[in-house]
Motif scaffolding. Structure first.
Motif: not given
Length: 790
Positions: A700-724
């Motif tokens: 909301t203050d106009g700044t931004s940030e990019v986060q890269y999450i490796p593909a291994e986030i899908w290693k146990k759930q290929n179809e749907e994942v939830t992350k905080t």
């Protein structure tokens, strides 16, 4: 007996239960997109080791050629004789030898015509209920008398050798098996009719110029040549049907080419009799070109070419070329040729001659760009792979073709008759020169099996072509490479898409499959999955390991992992073995904060939420419709709860908060007091192809940030994942794949909050007033002329 049967039944039942568990476990394993590729790849051995490098017992056979051919400019015929010396470096005794007879593809009884059907054509070429002329023509046998006319196959002492021709292959049966480490020489004589490329198509042939009654010949596959015998599949003698290109061994060549005396000839290798075939002026200019690293030197001028066009000499002249450690040989010949050259100094201290030959019809484009594009290609391909090991690289202008051979390639691109040209023509020409010259690296040096795996040369080459194009000009309009350019193909009808790991002859949508998709995959590896530093090191390792050798797909896959310490089996499986596409969606976003129980902050925030919360329609309308409520008329009915606000703080609230804080551990206290924002995001893999998750958070203050999450986030759930995700600042919006890195086929579901996509429609008119058929150069010229008359 009954007890015995009961016991047997229980044992059988237990066995079946265990088996079912094994099957279920296998099924679960087989659906895991991160399972290793061990079952798909050949087992490592002494010839090709587990790292992807040649093993300590690696071997490959060689074939040396001494060839003499004559080009008949009156009848468009090639006549030739050759001596082949074949070296058996394998551990196997060979009872027979296999040779390729590529010209037989044009024989009247060729299988190339027989196997073509409407269904075999690309979807855009199908005739449907009304067959197209092209689809019918491709299925008909040609009237052209093509194919090799074999005159003799003899041993070096003059004895006839037994041979059998099977369509585009020829087997020579040996009287005595060729032992490991032994060599054999034999002679072949042949001739064939050269095809008219402009009418019949083809990778080589001639082009006729009616205006001046001259021919331009680009000649390849003009001699019987050895097949590859290797440790993977023995003889690679798969029939040549036209699409799957060539698999040939390395060797040394000495080739004498007899042509009309007013022709200029370019070829694989170096000219060994220049004083016999070149004029003194041409030799002097060539010597000047050897020292020119910035400017192109014209060796045979356009004026000289136009003079030769009219001469029509009846005399003959023989040009002799020598080439060491090449896998093939090709040449070009014409009296129409202009010739220019410049020197390219390499990082290893060697100098390469970049050269072009082209007819006057190619100017001004070719004189301005061709040789400089050759030099540029050598510079940047060498940067990403290895120093160019050959002495010369030729670019030859030939209409409607882009085709490559060692040290020489044939490339399209010509201006209009008024010498203007479109942007598409210019960049198409530069792009094809970069691509075809780049083929010197793949597969002319890194010698993959083109007949089987088109992507190993076309895909890798298209990828490095993209890198070189971007070095040529900022924002160069590359056709392939960036992830977003493959999206339309990836989301297309799966019935018309093949996995990359498909044999060359069986591929649907050849260009996208063999060129575009593998090039895009490598670019995604470089930019997103591995990063440039790791990728460039691993890619260069592969190229240098397999210079002048025969790599397989497994060698490439293994080397890229071995040299980078990045497990890429999931990537190879998804991109190369399946037709899945990328479509990752942000299905749900929930915003949380930890309830600190601090009345000074939480109560203020809750009051703000209450004030900003939507009001129901009755409440809104009652505010105006009801003049006074009963408690406003009779205040005596009011009590404590009439004015009670649970969000007003008092001393008891603060005492309760302090007691709560003191009960927390140090770590819990820090988390509560931080006041962070928590964003729980659910991602759904709709396309099936797992990829890294790349998110851009705008605050909301106009700044931004990019986060890269490796593909291994899908290693146990290929179809749907939830992350905080945790942020100090409040998030205003989230974008998935903000830089178009993953070839996501549906970006509508990549935004939070959802982004309205702008669509446009155009009023249809029967006649288009916008497309006049002019290229921008012509339009600009006409506009200036018109302005001058006003």
């Amino acid at each position: 007996m009954a007890l015995k049967l009961l016991r047997s039944s229980w044992i059988l039942l237990l066995f079946l239960l265990l088996q079912s568990q094994v099957i279920i476990a296998q099924e679960n394993t087989n659906t895991n997109k991160f399972r290793q590729l061990k079952t798909e790849l050949a087992t490592p051995n002494d010839y090709r080791n587990a790292s992807g490098a040649p093993g300590h017992e690696y071997w490959q056979n060689e074939a040396d050629y001494k060839i003499a051919v004559e080009l008949d400019d009156k009848t468009q015929k090639i006549t030739g004789e050759e001596t082949i010396t074949y070296h058996n470096n394998s551990p196997d005794a060979l009872d027979y030898l296999w040779l390729q007879l590529d010209q037989n593809m044009r024989a009247k009884d060729s299988d190339t015509y027989k196997v073509r059907t409407n269904d075999k054509l690309e979807p855009s070429e199908r005739g449907g209920e009304r067959a197209t002329f092209r689809s019918i023509k491709q299925q008909m046998a040609s009237d052209f008398d093509g194919g090799f006319k074999m005159q003799s196959v003899k041993s070096t002492d003059g004895k006839d050798l037994n041979y059998t021709i099977n369509k585009t292959m020829m087997r020579i049966d040996l009287e005595k098996a060729l032992a490991p480490g032994a060599s054999i020489s034999f002679n072949i004589a042949w001739w064939y009719n050269i095809n008219d490329r402009m009418k019949m198509g083809g990778r080589s042939g001639y082009e006729y110029f009616e205006e001046d009654d001259n021919y331009l010949y680009t000649i390849a596959q003009f001699f019987p040549r050895m097949c590859v015998y290797n440790d993977i599949e023995g003889w690679q003698n798969k029939q040549f049907l036209g699409r799957g290109e060539f698999t040939v061994p390395f060797g040394d060549y000495e080739v004498s080419i007899t042509v009309p005396s007013d022709h200029l000839v370019s070829a694989t290798g170096t000219l060994s009799n220049s004083e016999e075939v070149l004029t003194k002026a041409q030799i002097d200019r060539f010597e000047k070109a050897k020292k020119s690293t910035t400017d192109v030197v014209i060796i045979a001028t356009q004026a000289e070419a136009e003079k030769r066009e009219k001469s029509k000499s009846s005399k003959k002249q023989t040009w002799t070329f020598k080439a060491d450690n090449v896998r093939d040989f090709a040449f070009a010949s014409s009296r129409k040729f202009i010739w220019d050259a410049m020197a390219v100094e390499q990082a290893d201290g060697t100098t390469v001659m970049a050269m072009s030959m082209y007819p006057k019809e190619g100017n001004p484009l070719w004189e301005q760009y061709s040789t400089k594009a050759v030099a540029h290609t050598l510079k940047w391909y060498s940067h990403y792979t290895f120093s160019y090991p050959y002495p010369v690289a030729w670019s030859i202008n030939a209409a409607r073709i882009g085709m490559e051979y060692p040290m020489i390639c044939f490339n399209f691109g010509r201006p209009e008759e008024d010498k203007t040209y479109s942007e598409r023509t210019k960049y198409g020409m530069i792009g094809v020169i970069i691509h075809e010259v780049g083929h010197n690296y793949f597969p002319m040096i890194v010698n993959s099996d083109e007949r089987q795996w088109t992507w190993m040369d076309e895909g890798l080459n298209t990828f490095v072509q993209f890198l070189a194009e971007q070095q040529w000009e900022r924002n160069y309009p590359s056709r392939r490479g960036p992830a977003n350019k493959i999206v339309d193909y990836m989301k297309g009808d799966k019935e018309n898409i093949s996995p990359i790991m498909t044999n060359s002859e069986s591929i649907w949508q050849f260009g996208n499959n063999a060129y575009g998709k593998p090039a895009t995959a490598l670019n995604i590896l470089r930019e997103t999955v591995m990063g440039r530093e790791l990728f460039d090191h691993a890619f260069k390792t592969y190229c240098q390991r397999w210079m002048f050798k025969h790599p397989s797909p497994a060698d490439f896959f293994r080397t890229m992992e071995d040299a980078s310490a990045v497990d890429l089996d999931w990537f190879w499986r998804g991109w190369f073995y399946t037709i899945d596409h990328v479509d990752i969606a942000m299905e749900n976003v929930k915003w949380f904060r930890i309830d600190t129980k601090n009345p000074d902050t939480d109560f203020v925030a809750k009051r703000k939420e209450r004030e900003q919360a939507p009001k129901n329609i009755s409440e809104i309308r009652n505010k105006e419709a009801i003049a006074q409520t009963q408690d406003e008329i009779d205040r005596s009915i009011r009590d404590f709860y009439t004015t009670y606000d649970p969000l007003e703080t008092n001393i008891l609230d603060k005492e309760k908060y302090n007691k709560y804080i003191s009960s927390l551990s140090e770590e819990e206290r820090k988390l509560v007091l931080a006041g962070d924002n928590f964003y729980e995001i659910t991602f759904k893999n709709k396309g099936g192809l797992v990829m890294p998750i790349i998110l851009q958070f705008e605050f909301t203050d106009g700044t931004s940030e990019v986060q890269y999450i490796p593909a291994e986030i899908w290693k146990k759930q290929n179809e749907e994942v939830t992350k905080t995700f945790v942020h100090k600042k409040e998030v205003k919006s989230i974008v998935l794949d903000p830089y178009l890195e993953t070839a996501d086929t549906d970006t509508d579901n990549n935004y939070f909050p959802r982004k309205q996509q702008l669509n446009r429609f155009e009023l249809y008119k029967q006649r288009s007033y916008w497309n006049s058929g002019e290229n921008p150069m012509q339009r600009s010229k006409r506009a200036k002329e018109k302005a001058g008359t006003n």
